[in-house]
Design an enzyme around this catalytic site. Structure first.
Site, PDB file in Angstrom:
ATOM      1  N   ASP A  39       1.479   4.685   2.270  1.00 35.35           N
ATOM      2  CA  ASP A  39       1.161   5.331   3.545  1.00 35.35           C
ATOM      3  C   ASP A  39       1.586   6.789   3.480  1.00 35.35           C
ATOM      4  O   ASP A  39       2.783   7.068   3.317  1.00 35.35           O
ATOM      5  CB  ASP A  39       1.916   4.624   4.685  1.00 35.35           C
ATOM      6  CG  ASP A  39       1.677   3.124   4.685  1.00 35.35           C
ATOM      7  OD1 ASP A  39       0.539   2.715   4.944  1.00 35.35           O
ATOM      8  OD2 ASP A  39       2.632   2.352   4.400  1.00 35.35           O
TER       9      ASP A  39
ATOM     10  N   ASP B 235      -3.340   4.828   2.470  1.00 29.15           N
ATOM     11  CA  ASP B 235      -3.730   5.301   3.802  1.00 29.15           C
ATOM     12  C   ASP B 235      -3.326   6.764   3.929  1.00 29.15           C
ATOM     13  O   ASP B 235      -2.156   7.097   3.707  1.00 29.15           O
ATOM     14  CB  ASP B 235      -2.978   4.526   4.890  1.00 29.15           C
ATOM     15  CG  ASP B 235      -3.667   3.226   5.241  1.00 29.15           C
ATOM     16  OD1 ASP B 235      -4.758   2.960   4.717  1.00 29.15           O
ATOM     17  OD2 ASP B 235      -3.100   2.468   6.051  1.00 29.15           O
TER      18      ASP B 235
ATOM     19  N   ASP C  12       0.843  -1.196   0.000  1.00 29.72           N
ATOM     20  CA  ASP C  12       0.000   0.000   0.000  1.00 29.72           C
ATOM     21  C   ASP C  12       0.880   1.248   0.000  1.00 29.72           C
ATOM     22  O   ASP C  12       2.109   1.141  -0.037  1.00 29.72           O
ATOM     23  CB  ASP C  12      -0.933  -0.004   1.221  1.00 29.72           C
ATOM     24  CG  ASP C  12      -0.161   0.178   2.525  1.00 29.72           C
ATOM     25  OD1 ASP C  12       1.089   0.206   2.493  1.00 29.72           O
ATOM     26  OD2 ASP C  12      -0.812   0.316   3.571  1.00 29.72           O
TER      27      ASP C  12
HETATM   28  P1  UTP Z   1       2.150  -1.195   6.584  1.00 28.66           P
HETATM   29  O1  UTP Z   1       1.224  -2.256   7.062  1.00 28.66           O
HETATM   30  O2  UTP Z   1       1.746  -0.435   5.377  1.00 28.66           O
HETATM   31  O3  UTP Z   1       3.579  -1.865   6.439  1.00 28.66           O
HETATM   32  O4  UTP Z   1       2.349  -0.198   7.780  1.00 28.66           O
HETATM   33  P2  UTP Z   1       4.777  -1.535   5.439  1.00 28.66           P
HETATM   34  O5  UTP Z   1       6.010  -1.741   6.222  1.00 28.66           O
HETATM   35  O6  UTP Z   1       4.584  -0.224   4.766  1.00 28.66           O
HETATM   36  O7  UTP Z   1       4.653  -2.739   4.439  1.00 28.66           O
HETATM   37  P3  UTP Z   1       4.227  -2.724   2.898  1.00 28.66           P
HETATM   38  O8  UTP Z   1       5.470  -2.384   2.169  1.00 28.66           O
HETATM   39  O9  UTP Z   1       3.144  -1.715   2.702  1.00 28.66           O
HETATM   40  O10 UTP Z   1       3.772  -4.135   2.644  1.00 28.66           O
HETATM   41  C1  UTP Z   1       3.379   0.784   7.818  1.00 28.66           C
HETATM   42  C2  UTP Z   1       3.735   1.094   9.226  1.00 28.66           C
HETATM   43  O11 UTP Z   1       2.703   1.844   9.826  1.00 28.66           O
HETATM   44  C3  UTP Z   1       2.453   1.386  11.105  1.00 28.66           C
HETATM   45  C4  UTP Z   1       2.846  -0.066  11.112  1.00 28.66           C
HETATM   46  O12 UTP Z   1       3.359  -0.427  12.358  1.00 28.66           O
HETATM   47  C5  UTP Z   1       3.893  -0.173  10.065  1.00 28.66           C
HETATM   48  O13 UTP Z   1       5.158  -0.180  10.683  1.00 28.66           O
HETATM   49  N1  UTP Z   1       1.012   1.530  11.417  1.00 28.66           N
HETATM   50  C6  UTP Z   1       0.075   0.946  10.638  1.00 28.66           C
HETATM   51  C7  UTP Z   1       0.652   2.255  12.503  1.00 28.66           C
HETATM   52  O14 UTP Z   1       1.514   2.800  13.206  1.00 28.66           O
HETATM   53  N2  UTP Z   1      -0.668   2.373  12.844  1.00 28.66           N
HETATM   54  C8  UTP Z   1      -1.639   1.776  12.117  1.00 28.66           C
HETATM   55  O15 UTP Z   1      -2.821   1.910  12.468  1.00 28.66           O
HETATM   56  C9  UTP Z   1      -1.257   1.051  10.979  1.00 28.66           C
HETATM   57 MN    MN Z   2       2.782   0.301   3.660  1.00 29.11          MN
END
Ligand code: UTP
Ligand code: MN
Length: 512
Positions: free
Chosen positions: A336, A437, A334
């Protein structure tokens, strides 16, 4: 002068980045050969002389801490001494048993310089290494907390970490979070090792490798596969759970229920549409796209679209790409994005406007927002009581973006599906659904949010545990509090870095 200030000196050393390769005064003729000259016994002057000589001949020469080094040249040291020297210099890429990098004496170097090209490596050129991986392992001292370990994106134990991650996933599908965490921690330790594990004895002094993980690793090392992992991978339940949990909006609970009800495949689900929430319907509709890795270029393009939206809605507000892409990954599941504005309070109402703008422009296939539920910042428990949780209270929008590839450029899954459309100008364009997100943070909490949203999950979880158990501090995505003394840490303009520095030295500072 510096020696009078040992503390400062230490900090400075810790934060120092590997020095960049020297400017290329001579054309590189052998890009695949990267030399490292061992200064020990050779001395700085001779090393400098030989470095210049090699560069003049078109060789690349880099420092010991460069991951690109392929040939290490030493004068008067034993193989073991060279390994020790490399480790001390911060080299992470050593795989002694795998012969990478290759350790050579100066005879190879001399012959290469006179030939004007890399000489064929013969046994007489090689330094013998008596130290086994076990000895290396003892010298490596792998720290217990993931946030103290340096983990490269491409590591050396892929086969082992994959099987451990399968076991972690299976445990998660069974609701056994503690077991899942144990496998995931074992995988995380293996990812940080600077060598490839070939014998189970090499795991002896590593932290976080439990009995079950060790057994599985042993099976894989000795037989090439683990019977238990193979059984899991081929089990009907694991396969169905994997398919279902890959649907956007479906967690373990829902997937389990469907499995109990006899559903096994996406086709089964389609026949039972009534069971799906709106979110899951959209998830199913875009299943292939949402399970196609998001490329970095996709993430950049979406960041730019959101930046345009934010500029229209609130000039001065910023958009920061976090998650795996901020860690340097080339693909992710995804995108972020963190939104904030340097004047505290200005960010209120921003998300609504941005979503409305994006929606009007046709960028959103789905969105669902959650308001900010963070009220009592004064209460240290609120943001941080569950040290392992990454849940936070920011205003947030879960969305599915429609990412267009103009001009008929065929990229990703979008190219093959009926999403290919003809624009007003008659130019065909293709699109792809991407999970995005959007998280809005007040400026004062932005550093903590950025640190928290950068991941990885293991890193974040351990950073919280480290804060709590080693520093008596509670870290969340909102704040950092001392648990015994009544103060919190205010962060000014230095995102992420400030937080890490508050926690002090041993944290690996790749978040800076
Ligand atoms: P992700 O699930 O998107 O992981 O969350 P990522 O490392 O980016 O993995 P890929 O590459 O998309 O597969 C990103 C970070 O955001 C934090 C999670 O702990 C993760 O480290 N997070 C996610 C939060 O702090 N709060 C949330 O509600 C969701
Ligand atoms: Mn991510």
């Amino acid at each position: 002068m510096m020696s009078q200030f040992p503390v400062k000196k230490k900090k400075k050393q810790r934060l120092r980045l590997p020095s960049p390769p020297a400017p290329l005064a001579h054309p590189v003729r052998f890009p695949k050969v990267v030399l490292c000259l061992v200064e020990k016994r050779m001395g700085a002057t001779r090393k400098a002389f030989l470095t210049t000589l090699a560069r003049q001949r078109g060789f690349l020469v880099e420092d010991a801490n460069s991951d690109r080094v392929t040939h290490v040249v030493s004068e008067g040291n034993s193989g073991d001494e060279v390994v020790e020297w490399l480790l001390k210099k911060g080299s992470r890429g050593i795989d002694v048993l795998g012969g990478c990098p290759v350790l050579l004496n100066t005879s190879w170097f001399t012959e290469s310089m006179s030939a004007g090209r890399p000489a064929e490596i013969e046994p007489r050129h090689r330094l013998q290494v008596a130290a086994h991986a076990e000895t290396l392992e003892a010298r490596c001292q792998v720290p217990v907390y993931a946030c103290q370990r340096r983990t490269l994106l491409a590591h050396r134990n892929q086969t082992l970490t994959e099987v451990l991650q399968t076991m972690a996933e299976e445990a998660h599908f069974c609701g056994s979070e503690a077991r899942s965490l144990a496998f995931s921690r074992a995988a995380s330790v293996l990812k940080s090792l600077p060598w490839t594990v070939r014998r189970v004895q090499e795991l002896r002094s590593l932290p976080c490798i439990g009995e079950h993980s060790r057994r599985i690793i042993q099976e894989v090392l000795e037989d090439g596969a683990s019977a238990e992992v193979e059984r899991v991978k081929h089990s009907e339940r694991y396969q169905a759970m994997k398919v279902f949990t890959k649907i956007f909006g479906v967690g373990v609970k829902t997937a389990s229920r469907w499995y109990q009800e006899g559903l096994r495949t996406l086709a089964d689900l389609q026949a039972h549409r009534a069971k799906l929430s709106k979110e899951q319907e959209v998830g199913l509709l875009h299943y292939d796209d949402l399970n196609t890795p998001v490329e970095r270029s996709d993430a950049e393009a979406i960041s730019q679209v959101v930046r345009d939206a934010v500029r229209q809605c609130l000039p001065g507000a910023s958009v920061t790409l976090a998650g795996g892409f901020r860690r340097g990954k080339q693909t992710g599941h995804d995108v972020d994005l963190l939104l904030t504005h340097p004047t505290e309070g200005q960010e209120v109402g921003l998300l609504k406007k941005v979503i409305s703008w994006l929606d009007k422009q046709g960028f959103l296939l789905y969105h669902s927002s959650r308001r900010n539920t963070f009220q009592a910042l004064e209460d240290p428990e609120l943001g941080s009581n569950s040290s392992a949780s990454t849940m936070d209270h920011f205003e947030r929008c879960l969305s599915i973006f429609c990412l267009h590839f103009p001009g008929g450029v065929q990229i990703g899954a979008g190219a093959q599906k009926p999403g290919g459309a003809v624009t007003g100008s008659g130019v065909s364009s293709f699109w792809k659904a991407v999970r995005v997100d959007l998280v809005v943070t007040p400026f004062s909490q932005f550093p903590f949010a950025l640190l928290g949203w950068t991941g990885s999950k293991n890193f974040e979880r351990d950073l919280r545990r480290y804060s709590k158990h080693e520093k008596k501090m509670a870290l969340s995505n909102h704040a950092l509090y001392h648990l015994e003394q009544a103060f919190s840490t205010a962060c000014e303009m230095s995102p992420a870095g400030t937080v890490v520095l508050c926690l002090q030295e041993n944290i690996f500072d790749r978040c800076l």
